[in-house]
Design a protein around this motif. Structure first.
Motif, short mmCIF file in Angstrom:
data_model
loop_
_atom_site.label_atom_id
_atom_site.label_comp_id
_atom_site.label_asym_id
_atom_site.label_seq_id
_atom_site.Cartn_x
_atom_site.Cartn_y
_atom_site.Cartn_z
N SER A 189 8.76 0.04 -10.20
CA SER A 189 8.55 -1.28 -10.78
C SER A 189 8.92 -1.29 -12.26
N VAL A 190 8.58 -0.25 -12.97
CA VAL A 190 8.93 -0.14 -14.39
C VAL A 190 10.45 -0.08 -14.54
N LEU A 191 11.11 0.69 -13.70
CA LEU A 191 12.58 0.78 -13.76
C LEU A 191 13.22 -0.58 -13.47
N ALA A 192 12.69 -1.31 -12.49
CA ALA A 192 13.22 -2.64 -12.17
C ALA A 192 13.03 -3.59 -13.35
N LEU A 193 11.88 -3.52 -14.01
CA LEU A 193 11.62 -4.36 -15.18
C LEU A 193 12.64 -4.06 -16.28
N GLU A 196 0.86 -1.18 0.00
CA GLU A 196 0.00 0.00 0.00
C GLU A 196 0.89 1.23 0.00
N SER A 197 0.64 2.13 -0.94
CA SER A 197 1.47 3.33 -1.02
C SER A 197 0.62 4.56 -1.29
N LYS A 198 1.17 5.69 -0.96
CA LYS A 198 0.50 6.96 -1.20
C LYS A 198 0.61 7.31 -2.67
N PRO A 199 -0.34 8.05 -3.22
CA PRO A 199 -0.25 8.48 -4.62
C PRO A 199 0.98 9.37 -4.85
N ASP A 200 1.49 9.32 -6.06
CA ASP A 200 2.60 10.18 -6.45
C ASP A 200 2.08 11.62 -6.50
N LYS A 201 2.78 12.55 -5.88
CA LYS A 201 2.33 13.94 -5.86
C LYS A 201 2.26 14.54 -7.26
N ALA A 202 3.17 14.12 -8.15
CA ALA A 202 3.18 14.63 -9.52
C ALA A 202 2.10 13.98 -10.39
N ASN A 203 1.67 12.77 -10.02
CA ASN A 203 0.65 12.04 -10.79
C ASN A 203 -0.23 11.28 -9.81
N PRO A 204 -1.27 11.91 -9.26
CA PRO A 204 -2.11 11.29 -8.23
C PRO A 204 -2.81 10.00 -8.65
N LYS A 205 -2.87 9.71 -9.96
CA LYS A 205 -3.52 8.47 -10.41
C LYS A 205 -2.56 7.28 -10.35
N SER A 206 -1.32 7.52 -9.94
CA SER A 206 -0.33 6.46 -9.87
C SER A 206 0.43 6.57 -8.55
N SER A 207 1.47 5.76 -8.39
CA SER A 207 2.28 5.83 -7.19
C SER A 207 3.75 5.75 -7.57
#
Length: 60
Positions: free
Chosen positions: A45-49, A28-39
């Motif tokens: 996770s994308v960077l790790a992939l 569970e994580s807080k929304p990203d301040k720059a993009n509230p629809k994501s975290s």
């Protein structure tokens, strides 16, 4: 995937079920301040992939 409008956090649940194992991971994580629809965890996770795709060593 479930959407709950007005929820204050993003929750990701991974369930693994087999004959010998039942496991549940919950993040569970807080929304990203720059993009509230994501975290921030979604971006990480994308960077790790991408790192795994370009590396001869795989991290699971």
């Amino acid at each position: 995937m479930v959407s709950e409008p007005g929820r204050a956090s993003n929750e990701h649940i991974i369930r693994v079920r087999s004959e010998t194992l039942n496991a549940t991971l919950s993040f569970e994580s807080k929304p990203d301040k720059a993009n509230p629809k994501s975290s921030v965890s979604a971006a990480l996770s994308v960077l790790a992939l991408l790192k795994n795709l370009s590396s001869p060593i795989r991290y699971f």
